[in-house]
Design a protein around this motif. Structure first.
Motif, PDB file in Angstrom:
ATOM      1  N   ALA A   1       0.867  -1.178   0.000  1.00  0.00           N
ATOM      2  CA  ALA A   1       0.000   0.000   0.000  1.00  0.00           C
ATOM      3  C   ALA A   1       0.907   1.231   0.000  1.00  0.00           C
ATOM      4  O   ALA A   1       1.525   1.548   1.027  1.00  0.00           O
ATOM      5  CB  ALA A   1      -0.922  -0.007   1.211  1.00  0.00           C
ATOM      6  N   GLU A   2       1.018   1.870  -1.142  1.00  0.00           N
ATOM      7  CA  GLU A   2       2.007   2.941  -1.315  1.00  0.00           C
ATOM      8  C   GLU A   2       1.790   4.071  -0.315  1.00  0.00           C
ATOM      9  O   GLU A   2       2.723   4.507   0.367  1.00  0.00           O
ATOM     10  CB  GLU A   2       1.934   3.487  -2.744  1.00  0.00           C
ATOM     11  CG  GLU A   2       2.318   2.474  -3.815  1.00  0.00           C
ATOM     12  CD  GLU A   2       3.811   2.231  -3.866  1.00  0.00           C
ATOM     13  OE1 GLU A   2       4.553   2.939  -3.163  1.00  0.00           O
ATOM     14  OE2 GLU A   2       4.237   1.332  -4.604  1.00  0.00           O
ATOM     15  N   GLU A   3       0.576   4.599  -0.240  1.00  0.00           N
ATOM     16  CA  GLU A   3       0.317   5.755   0.619  1.00  0.00           C
ATOM     17  C   GLU A   3       0.415   5.404   2.101  1.00  0.00           C
ATOM     18  O   GLU A   3       0.715   6.266   2.930  1.00  0.00           O
ATOM     19  CB  GLU A   3      -1.067   6.345   0.319  1.00  0.00           C
ATOM     20  CG  GLU A   3      -1.160   7.107  -0.999  1.00  0.00           C
ATOM     21  CD  GLU A   3      -1.225   6.185  -2.209  1.00  0.00           C
ATOM     22  OE1 GLU A   3      -1.188   6.692  -3.337  1.00  0.00           O
ATOM     23  OE2 GLU A   3      -1.303   4.943  -1.999  1.00  0.00           O
ATOM     24  N   TRP A   4       0.134   4.145   2.468  1.00  0.00           N
ATOM     25  CA  TRP A   4       0.182   3.744   3.872  1.00  0.00           C
ATOM     26  C   TRP A   4       1.533   3.171   4.259  1.00  0.00           C
ATOM     27  O   TRP A   4       1.784   2.922   5.434  1.00  0.00           O
ATOM     28  CB  TRP A   4      -0.901   2.707   4.164  1.00  0.00           C
ATOM     29  CG  TRP A   4      -2.273   3.201   3.847  1.00  0.00           C
ATOM     30  CD1 TRP A   4      -2.683   4.497   3.703  1.00  0.00           C
ATOM     31  CD2 TRP A   4      -3.446   2.389   3.617  1.00  0.00           C
ATOM     32  NE1 TRP A   4      -4.011   4.553   3.406  1.00  0.00           N
ATOM     33  CE2 TRP A   4      -4.510   3.283   3.343  1.00  0.00           C
ATOM     34  CE3 TRP A   4      -3.683   1.028   3.626  1.00  0.00           C
ATOM     35  CZ2 TRP A   4      -5.805   2.837   3.073  1.00  0.00           C
ATOM     36  CZ3 TRP A   4      -4.956   0.581   3.370  1.00  0.00           C
ATOM     37  CH2 TRP A   4      -6.016   1.471   3.096  1.00  0.00           C
ATOM     38  N   ASP A   5       2.406   2.941   3.276  1.00  0.00           N
ATOM     39  CA  ASP A   5       3.772   2.464   3.507  1.00  0.00           C
ATOM     40  C   ASP A   5       3.777   1.158   4.311  1.00  0.00           C
ATOM     41  O   ASP A   5       4.480   1.024   5.316  1.00  0.00           O
ATOM     42  CB  ASP A   5       4.611   3.535   4.219  1.00  0.00           C
ATOM     43  CG  ASP A   5       6.099   3.204   4.164  1.00  0.00           C
ATOM     44  OD1 ASP A   5       6.499   2.455   3.259  1.00  0.00           O
ATOM     45  OD2 ASP A   5       6.853   3.711   5.026  1.00  0.00           O
TER      46      ASP A   5
ATOM     47  N   SER B   1      -7.882  -1.127  -4.897  1.00  0.00           N
ATOM     48  CA  SER B   1      -7.526   0.293  -4.812  1.00  0.00           C
ATOM     49  C   SER B   1      -8.740   1.172  -5.090  1.00  0.00           C
ATOM     50  O   SER B   1      -8.975   2.166  -4.398  1.00  0.00           O
ATOM     51  CB  SER B   1      -6.399   0.613  -5.797  1.00  0.00           C
ATOM     52  OG  SER B   1      -5.243  -0.167  -5.534  1.00  0.00           O
TER      53      SER B   1
ATOM     54  N   ASP C   1     -10.926   4.091  -2.706  1.00  0.00           N
ATOM     55  CA  ASP C   1     -10.822   5.483  -3.157  1.00  0.00           C
ATOM     56  C   ASP C   1     -11.814   6.413  -2.478  1.00  0.00           C
ATOM     57  O   ASP C   1     -11.428   7.518  -2.059  1.00  0.00           O
ATOM     58  CB  ASP C   1     -10.970   5.550  -4.678  1.00  0.00           C
ATOM     59  CG  ASP C   1      -9.649   5.297  -5.389  1.00  0.00           C
ATOM     60  OD1 ASP C   1      -8.604   5.391  -4.719  1.00  0.00           O
ATOM     61  OD2 ASP C   1      -9.651   4.985  -6.594  1.00  0.00           O
TER      62      ASP C   1
ATOM     63  N   SER D   1     -10.245   6.689   1.291  1.00  0.00           N
ATOM     64  CA  SER D   1      -8.897   7.260   1.319  1.00  0.00           C
ATOM     65  C   SER D   1      -8.147   6.739   0.098  1.00  0.00           C
ATOM     66  O   SER D   1      -7.985   5.524  -0.051  1.00  0.00           O
ATOM     67  CB  SER D   1      -8.156   6.842   2.602  1.00  0.00           C
ATOM     68  OG  SER D   1      -6.825   7.298   2.587  1.00  0.00           O
ATOM     69  N   PRO D   2      -7.710   7.617  -0.786  1.00  0.00           N
ATOM     70  CA  PRO D   2      -7.008   7.152  -1.990  1.00  0.00           C
ATOM     71  C   PRO D   2      -5.750   6.363  -1.632  1.00  0.00           C
ATOM     72  O   PRO D   2      -4.923   6.807  -0.842  1.00  0.00           O
ATOM     73  CB  PRO D   2      -6.663   8.458  -2.719  1.00  0.00           C
ATOM     74  CG  PRO D   2      -7.637   9.462  -2.195  1.00  0.00           C
ATOM     75  CD  PRO D   2      -7.887   9.076  -0.774  1.00  0.00           C
ATOM     76  N   VAL D   3      -5.614   5.188  -2.196  1.00  0.00           N
ATOM     77  CA  VAL D   3      -4.460   4.338  -1.937  1.00  0.00           C
ATOM     78  C   VAL D   3      -4.197   3.497  -3.176  1.00  0.00           C
ATOM     79  O   VAL D   3      -5.124   3.159  -3.922  1.00  0.00           O
ATOM     80  CB  VAL D   3      -4.705   3.437  -0.695  1.00  0.00           C
ATOM     81  CG1 VAL D   3      -5.884   2.522  -0.923  1.00  0.00           C
ATOM     82  CG2 VAL D   3      -3.464   2.651  -0.323  1.00  0.00           C
ATOM     83  N   THR D   4      -2.922   3.189  -3.391  1.00  0.00           N
ATOM     84  CA  THR D   4      -2.507   2.380  -4.531  1.00  0.00           C
ATOM     85  C   THR D   4      -1.865   1.102  -4.015  1.00  0.00           C
ATOM     86  O   THR D   4      -0.861   1.142  -3.298  1.00  0.00           O
ATOM     87  CB  THR D   4      -1.506   3.143  -5.415  1.00  0.00           C
ATOM     88  OG1 THR D   4      -2.103   4.368  -5.840  1.00  0.00           O
ATOM     89  CG2 THR D   4      -1.118   2.313  -6.622  1.00  0.00           C
TER      90      THR D   4
ATOM     91  N   ARG E   1       0.245  -1.904  -4.938  1.00  0.00           N
ATOM     92  CA  ARG E   1       1.191  -2.267  -5.998  1.00  0.00           C
ATOM     93  C   ARG E   1       1.685  -3.697  -5.784  1.00  0.00           C
ATOM     94  O   ARG E   1       2.110  -4.073  -4.695  1.00  0.00           O
ATOM     95  CB  ARG E   1       2.367  -1.290  -6.014  1.00  0.00           C
ATOM     96  CG  ARG E   1       3.430  -1.606  -7.071  1.00  0.00           C
ATOM     97  CD  ARG E   1       4.454  -0.481  -7.149  1.00  0.00           C
ATOM     98  NE  ARG E   1       5.047  -0.205  -5.851  1.00  0.00           N
ATOM     99  CZ  ARG E   1       6.065  -0.876  -5.340  1.00  0.00           C
ATOM    100  NH1 ARG E   1       6.602  -1.883  -6.011  1.00  0.00           N
ATOM    101  NH2 ARG E   1       6.568  -0.535  -4.157  1.00  0.00           N
TER     102      ARG E   1
END
Length: 354
Positions: free
Chosen positions: A130-134, A190, A194, A197-200, A202
């Motif tokens: 989860a890119e935005e949540w690291d 993803s 949205d 909370s927007p999240v990608t 990967r």
């Protein structure tokens, strides 16, 4: 006579002891021959029907399950996965060109290590980030769905069960086809998050050994979502694992009962309070100067006593509201009354507020 009396007492005492011994033997014998029936055994182990119907376990079963993780109810997370089910049904139909039905089995909590040990092999495990949540998550596709997807994408005939060959690793073609399906699922996941909370999400790597898919400590808690994918007479399961640490950045949003809920805020009360504050009257005091003196001198003051101030007619007057200095201005007259023209706004030191 005395000897006869003593002998009689000894006989009575011996009889009493014998009776007590017989009672003890009967009690011990009864306790040793006492056998628990099946209902009592099930109740002791917490496996009876009443315990199964109730939500709380009892007996030894409760002690065993005390190490399990209780699912923290996140209402908005259930809404997200319901949205995911609808989106996956459409996406997988386009992906497979077949009639696909996706259903949500359940959402539960488990220790990460216990879940890894419970994965039925062979299976494919996708590690995604989860890119935005690291942080990371895990997707597990069981062997039934793997062979079904391969069979559908490669033009297998309907009505025939998917062939399952045990004891061999997955081929490159099988891995690539399943990986394409995983990309579709992650894109839908993803999109399902949205509105909240927007999240990608990967795709990181594909594993077939659970030991190489460790994304959290074995004792960490995680949420496991089980999805069922049916393609007429074929199908299988997809399981999504999200550690609580991954969802921590949006935990407050997931606790909402509905989309856009605000915790601890009332817009109507805020507007009302703002309107009332603008109409509130406050008293300002103009302070020309302050002089320190003794209490004895103050008690000796009389009408006509002069107090010297270190100010001139051009000095600025300080305007205070209570003990707080608000403005500084020049004193003068307007319409026959003493007035102060504000020249400076005094900024409070942030250290005074602490």
């Amino acid at each position: 006579m005395a000897d006869d009396t003593e002998e009689q007492d000894d006989d009575d005492l011996a009889a009493q002891w014998a009776a007590m011994a017989e009672d003890d033997d009967d009690g011990a014998g009864g306790g040793s021959t006492r056998v628990l029936d099946q209902n009592e055994i099930d109740s002791l182990l917490g496996l009876d029907d009443q315990a199964a119907e109730a939500s709380d376990n009892s007996g030894i079963q409760a002690i065993v399950n005390s190490a399990l993780v209780s699912y923290e109810r996140l209402p908005m997370l259930e809404v997200v996965f319901d949205r995911l089910v609808r989106m996956m049904s459409t996406s997988l139909r386009n992906f497979t060109s077949d009639n696909v039905e996706v259903s949500l089995d359940n959402i539960s909590s488990a220790r990460f290590g216990d879940y890894l040990n419970s994965i039925p092999l062979p299976a494919m495990l996708a590690v995604f980030k989860a890119e935005e949540w690291d942080n990371y998550g895990l997707m597990v596709v069981d062997s039934a769905l793997i062979y079904s997807i391969v069979d559908v994408l490669l033009g297998g005939r309907r009505g025939t069960a998917a062939m399952r060959i045990e004891g061999r690793p997955y081929t490159t073609i099988e891995r690539n086809l399943v990986q394409r399906m995983m990309h579709v699922v992650l894109a839908d996941l993803s999109a399902a998050f949205d509105p909240l909370s927007p999240v990608t999400f990967r795709f990181e790597r594909l594993e077939t050994n659970p030991r190489f898919a460790a994304i959290a400590r074995h004792a960490n808690a995680a949420i496991v979502t089980r999805l069922r994918i049916d393609m007429e007479d074929r199908g299988g399961r997809v399981e999504l694992l999200l550690p609580y640490a991954t969802l921590e950045p949006v935990r407050e949003l997931l606790l909402q009962m509905f989309m856009g809920e605000k915790f601890g805020r009332d817009s109507i009360w805020e507007s009302h309070l703002t309107a009332e504050l603008w109409q509130t009257e406050v008293s300002l005091e103009g302070v020309l100067d302050t002089v320190e003196t003794t209490l004895g001198d103050v008690l000796n003051w009389k009408v006509g006593t002069h107090v010297e101030l270190n100010r001139s007619p051009q000095s600025k007057v300080e305007l205070r509201c209570g003990d707080i200095s608000m403005f500084r201005g020049v004193m003068g007259r307007k319409n026959g009354q003493i007035a102060v023209r504000i020249a400076d706004k005094l900024l409070r030191d942030s250290r005074e507020d602490m």
